[in-house]
Design an enzyme around this catalytic site. Structure first.
Site, PDB file in Angstrom:
ATOM      1  N   GLU A 176       0.775  -1.249   0.000  1.00  0.00           N
ATOM      2  CA  GLU A 176       0.000   0.000   0.000  1.00  0.00           C
ATOM      3  C   GLU A 176       0.808   1.301   0.000  1.00  0.00           C
ATOM      4  OE1 GLU A 176      -2.965  -0.168   3.081  1.00  0.00           O
ATOM      5  OE2 GLU A 176      -4.156  -1.644   1.988  1.00  0.00           O
ATOM      6  N   GLU A 284      -5.726  -7.992  -0.688  1.00  0.00           N
ATOM      7  CA  GLU A 284      -6.487  -7.608   0.505  1.00  0.00           C
ATOM      8  C   GLU A 284      -7.916  -7.293   0.115  1.00  0.00           C
ATOM      9  OE1 GLU A 284      -5.217  -4.763   3.358  1.00  0.00           O
ATOM     10  OE2 GLU A 284      -3.107  -5.420   3.312  1.00  0.00           O
TER      11      GLU A 284
END
Length: 385
Positions: A176, A284
């Site tokens: 991320e 995710e």
């Protein structure tokens, strides 16, 4: 007519068999460093088995032997692998690495599954005490304390050299990246890819974008991932895109209700992947045990199965150190996790029993890849049921 039906069956089989890898994200290796006062050095290097751990072998056994999962994303911290005293690069904390390798080997060698190596650092290094916002952005030349793009490449070259003989290991370049220039995300990714290939590692690489590598935002904003991330070069053509996609109103995964339609929000990304002949993993996604999430999580999993651009997924999250806490839902944080045996704070069944088993497990493909190297083209699909 027999030939027509045979051809049609073949086409339908090829269209539906796009998921080669399915499993869970193992989150606990990044635990033990958070500080409400953002105190640098908190929890470093940390005590293995007390402050953090990578996996529970017993839980991996359940996920492989009973649930027939073949993919685990194993989180770790750069600051534990490469202590700030020596800096990001090729100098490792060998004790920490040995613990990490033990977990990866258990997944890949002992259980015969695949493992994504996940530096859970948000493209930052030197201070994980207030993740995801603390630490210097890797490659930020205006920050004298920041690790350089070259150091990031050195780190990945060293890590790749230690796993280049294990075809079941997948290199997830970074968790991320956010709040940085997309050009820098690309530069850091490319440095890592170059170093991995220079280390004689042909392993599958999965590469993040900017803005938390969100699928819904891939083509949006003034500096979107879609504008630059197709410019990476991999001489082996074995790099996929790493996507995260949550279904709550702000796409954070932090709320009880799922309200964001995955088909609508992933359409632009899927078109971009197809246009650029690229594959993706969603490493995710997840949700609570609310009715809305029980309805929408299957929509996301089925969307991946129905679109050949997606070849694998890991749900967020399992891990030995969650206890009653939840990897979702900060407005109701003690529902348990996807770890087998997890319970909520009141002793009731956790998300493993209320979300994984009834909602996600029925959608795990009965056939997955269980042999051969991980790759963007997948391998032979077989059943372990």
């Amino acid at each position: 007519m027999k030939l027509v039906f045979s051809a049609l069956a073949s086409l339908l089989s090829g269209a539906s068999a796009t998921i080669y890898y399915a499993g869970v994200a193992e989150s606990s290796g990044e635990f033990g460093v958070w500080s409400a006062t953002q105190t640098p050095g908190t929890g470093l290097p940390g005590r293995f088995g007390v402050d953090y751990a990578f996996i529970s072998e017993a839980a991996v056994d359940v996920h492989v032997d009973q649930n027939h999962l073949n993919l685990f994303r194993v989180a770790f911290l750069l600051e534990r692998m490469c202590p700030p005293a020596t800096g990001l690069g090729a100098a490792f904390n060998e004790t920490h690495f040995d613990y990490f390798k033990e977990a990866v080997d258990y997944i890949t060698v002992t259980k015969g599954a695949y493992a994504i190596l996940d530096p859970h650092n948000y493209m930052r290094y030197n201070d994980p005490s207030y993740q995801p916002f603390s630490g210097s952005v890797i490659g930020n030349t205006s920050d004298s304390t920041a690790a350089t793009t070259e150091q990031f490449g050195e780190f990945w070259g060293e890590l790749a050299s230690r796993f280049n003989d294990n075809e079941r290991v997948i290199f997830g370049l970074m968790n991320e990246p956010h709040d940085m220039a997309t050009s820098l995300v690309l530069a850091n990714n490319q440095a890592a890819i170059d170093a991995i290939r220079a280390a004689n590692a042909s392993n599958l690489i999965i590469m993040p974008g900017n803005s938390w590598t969100g699928g819904h935002s891939w083509t949006e904003g003034s500096d979107p991932s879609s504008a630059l991330l197709n410019q990476f070069k991999d001489p082996l053509n074995n790099t996929a895109i790493d996507i995260h996609e949550y279904l709550d109103y702000d796409f954070s995964g932090g709320h009880l209700e799922c309200v964001s339609d995955p088909e609508t929000n992933l359409a632009a990304l899927t078109a971009w992947l197809k246009e650029n002949n690229l594959k993706a993993f969603i490493t995710e996604f997840g949700g609570s045990n609310s009715t809305s999430c029980q309805e929408m999580l299957p929509d996301l999993i089925n969307y991946m199965a129905d679109n050949a651009e997606y070849i694998g997924w890991t749900a967020w999250a399992a891990g030995p150190f969650w206890g009653p806490n939840s990897p979702c839902c900060t407005n109701s944080t003690q529902l348990g996790s996807l770890e087998p045996g997890s319970t909520a704070v009141d002793g009731s069944p956790g998300l493993y029993d209320t979300v994984w088993l009834p909602v996600i497990q029925p959608l795990v493909p009965t056939e997955l890849q269980w042999s051969g190297p991980a790759s963007i083209s997948g391998g032979e699909l077989t059943s372990r049921a």
